[in-house]
Design a protein around this motif. Sequence first.
Motif, PDB file in Angstrom:
ATOM      1  N   GLU A  10     -46.742  12.306  -0.674  1.00  0.00           N
ATOM      2  CA  GLU A  10     -47.216  11.643  -1.948  1.00  0.00           C
ATOM      3  C   GLU A  10     -46.484  11.531  -2.968  1.00  0.00           C
ATOM      4  OE1 GLU A  10     -48.893  15.104  -0.939  1.00  0.00           O
ATOM      5  OE2 GLU A  10     -48.798  13.808   0.839  1.00  0.00           O
ATOM      6  N   LYS A  11     -45.592  12.598  -3.059  1.00  0.00           N
ATOM      7  CA  LYS A  11     -44.433  12.750  -4.272  1.00  0.00           C
ATOM      8  C   LYS A  11     -43.645  11.723  -4.040  1.00  0.00           C
ATOM      9  CE  LYS A  11     -41.799  16.305  -6.706  1.00  0.00           C
ATOM     10  NZ  LYS A  11     -41.095  17.630  -6.176  1.00  0.00           N
ATOM     11  N   ARG A  12     -43.121  11.538  -2.892  1.00  0.00           N
ATOM     12  CA  ARG A  12     -42.244  10.556  -2.383  1.00  0.00           C
ATOM     13  C   ARG A  12     -42.874   8.901  -2.994  1.00  0.00           C
ATOM     14  NH1 ARG A  12     -41.839  10.483   3.885  1.00  0.00           N
ATOM     15  NH2 ARG A  12     -41.609  12.589   3.849  1.00  0.00           N
ATOM     16  N   ALA A  13     -43.953   8.693  -2.530  1.00  0.00           N
ATOM     17  CA  ALA A  13     -44.517   7.580  -2.983  1.00  0.00           C
ATOM     18  C   ALA A  13     -44.248   7.395  -4.549  1.00  0.00           C
ATOM     19  CB  ALA A  13     -45.768   7.200  -2.519  1.00  0.00           C
ATOM     20  N   ARG A  14     -44.780   8.322  -5.295  1.00  0.00           N
ATOM     21  CA  ARG A  14     -44.962   8.290  -6.842  1.00  0.00           C
ATOM     22  C   ARG A  14     -43.291   8.276  -7.269  1.00  0.00           C
ATOM     23  NH1 ARG A  14     -43.895  11.563 -10.799  1.00  0.00           N
ATOM     24  NH2 ARG A  14     -43.323  13.584  -9.680  1.00  0.00           N
ATOM     25  N   ILE A  15     -42.436   8.792  -6.784  1.00  0.00           N
ATOM     26  CA  ILE A  15     -41.063   8.752  -7.215  1.00  0.00           C
ATOM     27  C   ILE A  15     -40.448   7.499  -6.682  1.00  0.00           C
ATOM     28  CG2 ILE A  15     -38.835   9.704  -6.936  1.00  0.00           C
ATOM     29  CD1 ILE A  15     -40.193  12.534  -6.575  1.00  0.00           C
ATOM     30  N   ALA A  16     -40.831   6.985  -5.710  1.00  0.00           N
ATOM     31  CA  ALA A  16     -40.322   5.454  -5.341  1.00  0.00           C
ATOM     32  C   ALA A  16     -40.837   4.507  -6.200  1.00  0.00           C
ATOM     33  CB  ALA A  16     -40.604   5.241  -4.093  1.00  0.00           C
ATOM     34  N   GLU A  17     -42.065   4.641  -6.407  1.00  0.00           N
ATOM     35  CA  GLU A  17     -42.877   3.628  -7.431  1.00  0.00           C
ATOM     36  C   GLU A  17     -42.257   3.494  -8.703  1.00  0.00           C
ATOM     37  OE1 GLU A  17     -47.294   3.062  -8.201  1.00  0.00           O
ATOM     38  OE2 GLU A  17     -46.820   3.446  -6.273  1.00  0.00           O
ATOM     39  N   GLU A  18     -42.068   4.749  -9.350  1.00  0.00           N
ATOM     40  CA  GLU A  18     -41.590   4.768 -10.585  1.00  0.00           C
ATOM     41  C   GLU A  18     -39.973   4.418 -10.687  1.00  0.00           C
ATOM     42  OE1 GLU A  18     -42.182   8.912 -12.265  1.00  0.00           O
ATOM     43  OE2 GLU A  18     -39.793   9.085 -12.316  1.00  0.00           O
ATOM     44  N   THR A  19     -39.175   4.620  -9.716  1.00  0.00           N
ATOM     45  CA  THR A  19     -37.912   4.211  -9.595  1.00  0.00           C
ATOM     46  C   THR A  19     -37.737   2.726  -9.404  1.00  0.00           C
ATOM     47  OG1 THR A  19     -37.142   6.282  -8.398  1.00  0.00           O
ATOM     48  CG2 THR A  19     -35.728   4.143  -7.984  1.00  0.00           C
ATOM     49  N   LEU A  20     -38.636   2.122  -8.758  1.00  0.00           N
ATOM     50  CA  LEU A  20     -38.861   0.773  -8.823  1.00  0.00           C
ATOM     51  C   LEU A  20     -39.342   0.019 -10.163  1.00  0.00           C
ATOM     52  CD1 LEU A  20     -38.087  -1.394  -6.679  1.00  0.00           C
ATOM     53  CD2 LEU A  20     -40.630  -1.517  -5.695  1.00  0.00           C
ATOM     54  N   ASP A  21     -40.422   0.771 -10.744  1.00  0.00           N
ATOM     55  CA  ASP A  21     -40.902   0.122 -12.000  1.00  0.00           C
ATOM     56  C   ASP A  21     -39.885   0.721 -13.205  1.00  0.00           C
ATOM     57  OD1 ASP A  21     -42.963  -0.815 -10.692  1.00  0.00           O
ATOM     58  OD2 ASP A  21     -44.232   1.005 -11.226  1.00  0.00           O
ATOM     59  N   ILE A  22     -39.050   1.449 -13.271  1.00  0.00           N
ATOM     60  CA  ILE A  22     -38.593   1.977 -14.327  1.00  0.00           C
ATOM     61  C   ILE A  22     -36.895   1.867 -14.367  1.00  0.00           C
ATOM     62  CG2 ILE A  22     -38.323   3.817 -16.249  1.00  0.00           C
ATOM     63  CD1 ILE A  22     -41.180   3.275 -15.858  1.00  0.00           C
ATOM     64  N   TYR A  23     -36.474   2.811 -13.220  1.00  0.00           N
ATOM     65  CA  TYR A  23     -35.097   2.825 -13.038  1.00  0.00           C
ATOM     66  C   TYR A  23     -34.341   2.134 -12.763  1.00  0.00           C
ATOM     67  CZ  TYR A  23     -36.671   7.637 -14.792  1.00  0.00           C
ATOM     68  OH  TYR A  23     -37.052   8.835 -15.660  1.00  0.00           O
ATOM     69  N   ALA A  24     -34.560   1.230 -11.740  1.00  0.00           N
ATOM     70  CA  ALA A  24     -33.964   0.119 -11.142  1.00  0.00           C
ATOM     71  C   ALA A  24     -33.756  -0.915 -12.354  1.00  0.00           C
ATOM     72  CB  ALA A  24     -34.486  -0.422  -9.918  1.00  0.00           C
ATOM     73  N   PRO A  25     -35.056  -1.411 -12.825  1.00  0.00           N
ATOM     74  CA  PRO A  25     -34.628  -2.311 -13.834  1.00  0.00           C
ATOM     75  C   PRO A  25     -33.744  -2.097 -14.941  1.00  0.00           C
ATOM     76  CG  PRO A  25     -37.128  -2.241 -13.515  1.00  0.00           C
ATOM     77  CD  PRO A  25     -36.217  -0.976 -12.515  1.00  0.00           C
ATOM     78  N   LEU A  26     -33.991  -0.809 -15.297  1.00  0.00           N
ATOM     79  CA  LEU A  26     -33.083  -0.253 -16.488  1.00  0.00           C
ATOM     80  C   LEU A  26     -31.623  -0.288 -16.049  1.00  0.00           C
ATOM     81  CD1 LEU A  26     -33.151   1.147 -19.116  1.00  0.00           C
ATOM     82  CD2 LEU A  26     -33.256   3.459 -17.953  1.00  0.00           C
ATOM     83  N   ALA A  27     -31.328   0.070 -14.794  1.00  0.00           N
ATOM     84  CA  ALA A  27     -29.863  -0.015 -14.392  1.00  0.00           C
ATOM     85  C   ALA A  27     -29.299  -1.585 -14.417  1.00  0.00           C
ATOM     86  CB  ALA A  27     -29.785   0.606 -12.844  1.00  0.00           C
ATOM     87  N   GLY A  28     -30.302  -2.132 -13.957  1.00  0.00           N
ATOM     88  CA  GLY A  28     -30.167  -3.830 -13.984  1.00  0.00           C
ATOM     89  C   GLY A  28     -29.578  -4.169 -15.407  1.00  0.00           C
ATOM     90  N   ARG A  29     -30.739  -3.894 -16.491  1.00  0.00           N
ATOM     91  CA  ARG A  29     -30.439  -4.178 -18.046  1.00  0.00           C
ATOM     92  C   ARG A  29     -28.995  -3.530 -18.472  1.00  0.00           C
ATOM     93  NH1 ARG A  29     -35.792  -4.012 -21.006  1.00  0.00           N
ATOM     94  NH2 ARG A  29     -37.043  -5.383 -19.635  1.00  0.00           N
ATOM     95  N   MET A  30     -28.371  -2.406 -17.729  1.00  0.00           N
ATOM     96  CA  MET A  30     -27.322  -2.148 -18.296  1.00  0.00           C
ATOM     97  C   MET A  30     -25.862  -2.414 -17.570  1.00  0.00           C
ATOM     98  SD  MET A  30     -28.519   1.968 -18.795  1.00  0.00           S
ATOM     99  CE  MET A  30     -26.919   2.860 -19.517  1.00  0.00           C
TER     100      MET A  30
END
Length: 730
Positions: A153-173
């Motif tokens: 469950e935790k895995r899914a939540r963290i992966a989703e958050e990474t895809l939604d938030i952190y990956a695009p942020l890295a892209g913008r940077m």
Amino acid sequence: MMRQYELVDRVRKYNPQTDEDLLNRAYVYAMRAHGQQKRASGDPYFTHPLEVAAILTEMKLDDATIVAAVLHDTIEDTGATRADIDTLFGPEIGRLVDGLTKLKKLDLVSKRAAQAENFRKLLLAIAEDVRVLLVKLADRLHNMRTLHYVSPEKRARIAEETLDIYAPLAGRMGMQNLRDELENLSFKYLMPEAFAMVSTRLEDLREKNHELIKTIENELTEELARRDIKADVRGRQKQPYSVWSKMERKSLAFEQLSDIFGFRVVVDNTDDCYRVIGVVHRKWPMVPGRFKDYVSTPKQNDYRSIHTTVVGPGRQRVELQVRTHEMHDIARHGIAAHALYKDGRDAPAPVLSHESNAYQWLKRTIDMLSEGSSPEEFLEHTRLELFHDQVFCFTPKGRLIALPRGATPIDFAYAVHTSVGNSAVGAKINGRLAPLLAPLDNGDEVEIVRAEGQTPPAAWESIAVTGKARAAIRRATRDAVRAQYAGLGRQIVLRAFERAGKKFSDDKLRPSLPRLARSTIDDVLAAVGRGEMFSGDVVKAVYPEFKEERKAQAPDRTDPGWFRMQKASGVQFKAPGASSDAQAVPIRGLHGDLPVAFAPNGAVPGDRIVGIMTPGQGITVYPIQSPALAAFDDQPERWLDVRWDVEDAQSLFPARIMVAAINEPGSLGAVASLIGEQGGNIDDVTFNKKSPDFREMIFDIQVFDLKHLNDILSRLRVLPMINSVERVIG
Ligand code: MN
């Protein structure tokens, strides 16, 4: 686990000036602080901050960033405090670790995809320093790399958050490498079957095209060498996640994708980029509409390259990206790479779009580069000055509250819930008691101390900066004032029924509401309290046969027994200074909540006072000894018990005094200066009567209270030229 000397070696390799002692101390400190803590994998916890630091050494970051990475979980997860870090490692590193601690709180905040954009802004706002963000992204990357150890469950939540938030942020940077890895890892955990399918197909394709790729690489390298262009040509495949999202976006099957592999040509300078394009386009026909020059017009995240697609050997469509080494580093490491290229940029400063707020900071970053500061300074000064006008704070449970800058715990309380605002009596900011008026900072955790049965002070309305708080405060004070009027009205009505020898109850009054043209009992009582309705009319509405005897029962106010009599009749007259009696109407001077006027030459706090209700106008306050009160002797229902409720001792009240002085030069001046010395204001002076020997002067002055007035009177009496001094009450 990475050894201490290994960490130092990694940093020294790209930064010979590194402060080895600092790195060593951080290593030992964090290792001790995390002690026996374990990760989900069973590894010592300390391996995690070390790996995060290692990721950042790949980006060749400065000492402060590396040390902050080593320490990044100490405040949140161990006994370490910000003060400890400041003392041991200096305030700069303290600030970075503190920023990371604040960001860590965000992990508790629920993030729906719809909020992703806001959430990214929030990250930027809280981070304040771009290095905090870099450590956070590296932290997330390491957590993603080790995600298989945590619960599904935790895995899914963290992966989703990474895809939604952190990956695009890295892209913008502009950190494409980081973005690709974050996306692929998320993809793997969120859609294991799709990931497996895409990865297998890509692998098959790689084998199948191996020879072709080699051929093109060699052909192109030789062709360029013949024209004296030194180029590094590499065939590459698209990443699984980007292949997958293209399939999704365009509803294509894997076989239908035409541009799964492409070539990257890295050269020494910008001129060579254009020369490569010339060579390529002459050798192979270009595919129209696919040529893009991001060298002359960089992308918003400072990405630069020239893109083209040609019809290559075997009629195979071949995608090409042409760039310099510097552009290549920036494309992979984005903002982290800027530190390496402060000098020797061979292109004009990139043009950044102003459309998106989220890129404003990047523009400042690039401005910083052109000012020729050192790489360390560059990073240090890359503060994220986004969202100047907002602060983001948390409830103790981690709920995120966005407020305008300048907001106080009052605004915070109302943003949480109106009832929280109305009952707020204090606040704790980051665990410490703080005034309700203290301005909030990004990342503050705010706990509101509440007490039920409170009314927010009306003054809060001008302090609050959010509309929601203001409206709620206005409503609450209005309700409180209305309740006050209703309470007052109830006393007046009770008294009227008593005088009439009748019984009063709400049940008796209810059937008469239509006759009084009001819809609720409170409406009636408040109307009486406001003086819009006479209490006698209420009695008559309930007992229509009742005839009011308006016999003058004027209280003899010179008789101290009147006070007791009033008490005996059930209505209290409050002694001066008494407080917290619900029955007497509190009078707050001229700026209070009630429509209060003061009779001319009126009362000052400390005077015993009485209110006279005037229909539609409210209360006029008189000192109890005022002769003007005689006019109301035959209207007992208009008399109101009032008391002083002056909270701030700074308000001034008007009083009139009459001074008889010997008629000699300077007497007026002496009186005036004494009043001034005593802190009284003189509003007006008139000369009442002149005689050859003495003059009578009327001073309209302003004083704080009765004691202040009496002090002035007794000091005046001592003056040699003064004959008599009296207060005048109208
Ligand atoms: Mn961490």
